[in-house]
Design an enzyme around this catalytic site. Structure first.
Site, PDB file in Angstrom:
ATOM      1  N   ASP A  59      -5.854   4.382 -17.128  1.00 44.72           N
ATOM      2  CA  ASP A  59      -5.325   3.464 -16.105  1.00 44.72           C
ATOM      3  C   ASP A  59      -6.406   2.434 -15.798  1.00 44.72           C
ATOM      4  OD1 ASP A  59      -3.927   2.142 -14.226  1.00 44.72           O
ATOM      5  OD2 ASP A  59      -3.708   3.817 -12.837  1.00 44.72           O
ATOM      6  N   ASN A  69      -1.431  10.358  -8.288  1.00 42.49           N
ATOM      7  CA  ASN A  69      -2.266  10.254  -7.079  1.00 42.49           C
ATOM      8  C   ASN A  69      -2.228   8.854  -6.454  1.00 42.49           C
ATOM      9  OD1 ASN A  69      -3.749   8.871  -8.958  1.00 42.49           O
ATOM     10  ND2 ASN A  69      -5.668   9.967  -8.621  1.00 42.49           N
ATOM     11  N   PHE A  97      -0.851   5.825  -4.118  1.00 42.96           N
ATOM     12  CA  PHE A  97      -0.209   5.861  -2.808  1.00 42.96           C
ATOM     13  C   PHE A  97      -0.371   4.542  -2.074  1.00 42.96           C
ATOM     14  CE2 PHE A  97      -4.621   7.321  -2.106  1.00 42.96           C
ATOM     15  CZ  PHE A  97      -5.022   6.483  -1.079  1.00 42.96           C
ATOM     16  N   LEU A  98       0.417   4.408  -1.039  1.00 42.95           N
ATOM     17  CA  LEU A  98       0.204   3.356  -0.041  1.00 42.95           C
ATOM     18  C   LEU A  98       0.168   4.077   1.295  1.00 42.95           C
ATOM     19  CD1 LEU A  98       1.846  -0.099   0.260  1.00 42.95           C
ATOM     20  CD2 LEU A  98       1.668   1.359   2.259  1.00 42.95           C
ATOM     21  N   ASN A 158     -11.781   1.890 -12.794  1.00 38.42           N
ATOM     22  CA  ASN A 158     -11.851   2.167 -14.234  1.00 38.42           C
ATOM     23  C   ASN A 158     -12.088   0.873 -15.013  1.00 38.42           C
ATOM     24  OD1 ASN A 158     -11.127   4.723 -13.428  1.00 38.42           O
ATOM     25  ND2 ASN A 158      -9.116   4.710 -14.371  1.00 38.42           N
ATOM     26  N   SER A 183      -9.578   8.709   4.640  1.00 37.21           N
ATOM     27  CA  SER A 183     -10.413   8.001   3.669  1.00 37.21           C
ATOM     28  C   SER A 183     -11.675   7.480   4.335  1.00 37.21           C
ATOM     29  CB  SER A 183      -9.613   6.838   3.076  1.00 37.21           C
ATOM     30  OG  SER A 183      -8.473   7.331   2.411  1.00 37.21           O
ATOM     31  N   HIS A 202     -15.484   7.302  -5.874  1.00 40.12           N
ATOM     32  CA  HIS A 202     -14.239   6.526  -5.748  1.00 40.12           C
ATOM     33  C   HIS A 202     -13.153   7.265  -4.988  1.00 40.12           C
ATOM     34  CE1 HIS A 202     -12.406   9.152  -8.661  1.00 40.12           C
ATOM     35  NE2 HIS A 202     -11.382   8.367  -8.873  1.00 40.12           N
ATOM     36  N   GLY A 203     -13.276   8.576  -4.864  1.00 40.27           N
ATOM     37  CA  GLY A 203     -12.217   9.348  -4.206  1.00 40.27           C
ATOM     38  C   GLY A 203     -12.744  10.716  -3.827  1.00 40.27           C
TER      39      GLY A 203
END
Lengths: 483, 145
Positions: free
Chosen positions: A96, A203, A205-206, A333, A388, A406-407
Site C-alpha cells: 500500500d 486497518n 479508518f476515518l 510506505n 492516537s 507510524h501506529g
C-alpha cells in the site's frame, strides 16, 4: 522477542551486530523499551537482519518501536541506501504505497458535537465509500488519471477539491516529482481508476477525535499544530493508494525477481526483490512508485474534502466557519531521496520507510514554513479504542534518518483476534465508552480490536525516550468509520 | 491426504495465511480460489455465478502459477468488481514451466447480496510454497488484507 543477539545501546535502543548473520553489510537497530522489545515477534529479528544485506545500505537497518513482522522488511523497517551504488526494493516500501495519515483540526468543540456524533458518523459513513467493491467519489478519464498521478493532491486543488492551505500541509506538498504514468501497467490503471476517494478496509479508518487540555503536553507546539482550545474536535484519515499501489508493487516485485540474476543480486527473501536504483527497472519502479504516492495524496485529499462537506451539512456552517484545516499529512510506505549526514558529509540517500514516518526537526528546509520553527507534526494512529498521538520531529532522530513510529503495531493476528472478539459485541462495548462505530464489516471490526494492538502510550514513550519524536498531545476517539 | 484449506496462525500477524491440500494442481487452484472467497465473504453461499470466462496463466513454477492465478482473482475483484471460483481447466507442464488454460465462474459484487469480512488487497510471496507430495499437493499462501 528474545534478547539473544541483541546488544542494549541505551534505554530504548538495541543493536544486532553484523556477526549475527552472514551477509549483513551493516548492523540492525531496533527501537523500543524493554516491554516493547519483549512483545515484538521473533520474526522481526530475522527480517531486519535480512534488510541489512541490501546493497548500498548505509549505517544501520532500523526498526521502529511499533515494528512487527511483515513481508521482506518488517513493518516499521527503515533502510537508507546510497542510490549511486545501491538498490531500490518494493518490499521496503510495502504494497500500500503511501499509506498514510492526515489530521484535520476544527474549531468545533465537543459540547457542540455531543448529540450530533451519530448523525455525523452516519453521514460520513454514507458519503465516504468504505469497504470492498465501492465506487470512487469521482469518475476519471485516462487523461485525468494520468494527470492525477503526476500532480497528486494538487490535481484536487485545480478542481476545487482542496484549499491551498491543505497542499502546504502535506508531506512534499502533496506532489512527488518524478512520477511517470508511462511506467504504470494497464492492470494498475484498471484497479485504481475507479477507487479514488475511497477509504478501503482492514486497518484503514476515518475517526472523529477530541483533543483535551489535560492531554496536551506542550501547549506552545500544540497551538502551532492547530490545537488551540479544550475539547477540540479533530478528524483523522488513515488510508493509502488502494488497489493502484498494490498493483504497482505486485507488478514490479515480479519484474525485479526476473531482473535480479542479470545484476548479480541475490537476497534471502523474495519479498526483498530489488534492482539497482540507476538501472532501467529501478528507475521505472521509482517513477511508478511516485505515481502511487501521488494517487494516495489525492485519495486522502478527496476524503478530506468530503469531510468538510459533511461537517458543513451537519452544522449548517461553511467549512471555513468550522475552521477545518489540515494539520499535516504523513506518508508511511515510501522511498524518498533525501540528504543526510554520513561520516560528516551531506549525502543523498534513498530512504525506504515501510510502516514508519519521516519526522523532520525544526529548521528543516523541506518543511512547510508554518512548521519550520516547531518541527514536523507526526501522527501516530492508534486503534479505534485507544486513541492516537500527535508528536513533533526532533534533531535527536538524526541517527534514525529522522524517522519515527507510524501506529500502534499489531500484537495479535487477525485470526486470533476474530476468535477472541465479536464485532457486534465490540461495537456495543465501544458505544458504552462513548465511541460510535460504523463499519462495512463486523468481522473486520473484531480483527481491529484495541487488544490486537500494542499499547500506543508505550510506543509513544519509546519513541520519545529514544529521541525519535516528542509527544505533543493525545487524541481520544468519539466516532469512527471503518471499511 | 485430507484435502481442503485451513487458516495458518503464526506466519503473519497483520494478514491471513492459508494452507491448501489437494490431489491435483487443478484441485489446488479450485481450493485456493474457494479459500479466497471464504476469507472475503461472510456469506459465501451468496456467490451465484452468472457468467463463465476464460483464464489463461503461464508461470515458471507451480507456486508462481498459483500466485498469478490468485493475483488475477484480486485484479478481477478490484478492476471488474467480480468474485470468481475456478470452474475447470487443464494445466500443461513443459520445460518452460506451467500453463493454465481454464475457466472461472464469476459473480458481480452486489452490496445488497454480498457481506464482506475483509478485503484481499494482494497475494504475497511471503512464505509462498507449492510442493508435490506422494498423494497430492500442499501449498501455502499469504494474503495481504
Amino acid at each position: 522477542m528474545q534478547t539473544a543477539g541483541l546488544t542494549k545501546i541505551s534505554d530504548c535502543l538495541y543493536e544486532i551486530r553484523t556477526s549475527f548473520k552472514k551477509g549483513m553489510r551493516v548492523p540492525a537497530r531496533i527501537y523500543g523499551s524493554d516491554a516493547i522489545i519483549a512483545g515484538m515477534d521473533e520474526a522481526v529479528k530475522e527480517q531486519i537482519t535480512n534488510v541489512c544485506m541490501l546493497p548500498g545500505i548505509q549505517r544501520y537497518a532500523l526498526c521502529m518501536p511499533d515494528g512487527h513482522s511483515g513481508y521482506g522488511f518488517p513493518i516499521g523497517g527503515v533502510a537508507a541506501i546510497d542510490p549511486s551504488e545501491g538498490v531500490i526494493s518494493p518490499g521496503g516500501i510495502g504494497f500500500d504505497i503511501n499509506c498514510g495519515i492526515r489530521l484535520l483540526s476544527t474549531s468545533v468543540r465537543l459540547e457542540e458535537v455531543e448529540g450530533n456524533v451519530t448523525k455525523l458518523i452516519d453521514r460520513l459513513f454514507s458519503r465516504i465509500p468504505a469497504g470492498v467493491g465501492k465506487d470512487g467519489m469521482l469518475s476519471f478519464s485516462k487523461k485525468d488519471f494520468d494527470d492525477a498521478m503526476v500532480k497528486g493532491a494538487r490535481w484536487a486543488l485545480e478542481r476545487g477539491y482542496a484549499e491551498k492551505d491543505d497542499i502546504d500541509a502535506i508531506e512534499d506538498g502533496g506532489c512527488m516529482q518524478g512520477a511517470d504514468p508511462k511506467c504504470i501497467s494497464s492492470r494498475a490503471y484498471e484497479r485504481g481508476i475507479g477507487q479514488m476517494g475511497t477509504l478501503g478496509s482492514g486497518n484503514h479508518f476515518l475517526e472523529i477525535q477530541v483533543a483535551k487540555k489535560e492531554h496536551v503536553y506542550d501547549d506552545t507546539i500544540a497551538r502551532e499544530f492547530g490545537i488551540v482550545h479544550d475539547n477540540q474536535i479533530m478528524v483523522m484519515i488513515h488510508c493509502g493508494s488502494r488497489g493502484f499501489g498494490h498493483q504497482v508493487a505486485t507488478d514490479y516485485l515480479q519484474k525485479f525477481l526476473s531482473a535480479m540474476p542479470k545484476y548479480g543480486l541475490k537476497m534471502p527473501d523474495r519479498e526483498l526483490a530489488c534492482a539497482p536504483f540507476d538501472s532501467k527497472e529501478g528507475q521505472e519502479y521509482y517513477r511508478a512508485m511516485n505515481c502511487a504516492i501521488n494517487i494516495a495524496f489525492l485519495n486522502r485529499q478527496l476524503i478530506a474534502h468530503r469531510v468538510r462537506e459533511v461537517f458543513a451539512e451537519v452544522f449548517n456552517k461553511s467549512p471555513r466557519e468550522l475552521g477545518i484545516r489540515t494539520v499535516y499529512d504523513v506518508c508511511h510506505n515510501t522511498a524518498k531521496l533525501e540528504t543526510h549526514e554520513i561520516d560528516g558529509k551531506e549525502t543523498r540517500l534513498l530512504v525506504h520507510r515501510k510502516g514508519a514516518t519521516r519526522a523532520f526537526p525544526a529548521g528543516e528546509k523541506e518543511l512547510p514554513p508554518r512548521y519550520r520553527a516547531a518541527g514536523q507534526p507526526v501522527i501516530i494512529g492508534g486503534s479505534m479504542e485507544s486513541g492516537s498521538l500527535l508528536l513533533v520531529g526532533l534533531e535527536s532522530a538524526k541517527d534514525a534518518f529522522y524517522t519515527t513510529a507510524h501506529g500502534s503495531g499489531r500484537v495479535m493476528s487477525r485470526s486470533q483476534a476474530k476468535k477472541q472478539f465479536r464485532g457486534d459485541a465490540l461495537q456495543k462495548e465501544l458505544l458504552g465508552k462513548g465511541i460510535y462505530i460504523r463499519t462495512a464489516s463486523l468481522s473486520g471490526l473484531a480483527e481491529e480490536a484495541g487488544a490486537a494492538y500494542k499499547d500506543i502510550d508505550e510506543v509513544g514513550r519509546s519513541a520519545e525516550m529514544a529521541g525519535l519524536s516528542k509527544i505533543i498531545a493525545r487524541l481520544f476517539p468519539i466516532g469512527n468509520i471503518k471499511g | 491426504m485430507n484435502t481442503g484449506f485451513e487458516i495458518v496462525d503464526g506466519l503473519t500477524s497483520a494478514d491471513i495465511a492459508v494452507r491448501i491440500c489437494a490431489h491435483s494442481i487443478e484441485e489446488l487452484l479450485a481450493t485456493a480460489a474457494f479459500a479466497m472467497l471464504k476469507i472475503l465473504l461472510a456469506n459465501p453461499e451468496e456467490f451465484n455465478p452468472e457468467l463463465k470466462q476464460r483464464i489463461d496463466i503461464e508461470a515458471e513454477s507451480m507456486e508462481m502459477l498459483l500466485y498469478r492465478f490468485l493475483d488475477e482473482l484480486v485484479f478481477l475483484k478490484d478492476a471488474r468488481k467480480l468474485l470468481a471460483l475456478f470452474d475447470g481447466g487443464t494445466i500443461e507442464h513443459s520445460v518452460e514451466g506451467y500453463a493454465l488454460r481454464g475457466v472461472i465462474a464469476v459473480d458481480s459484487i452486489d452490496a445488497a447480496r454480498h457481506r464482506f469480512n475483509v478485503d484481499i488487497k494482494a497475494v504475497t510471496l511471503h512464505g509462498l510454497s507449492c510442493r508435490k507430495q506422494p498423494d497430492g499437493y500442499i501449498a501455502q499462501v499469504v494474503f495481504d488484507v
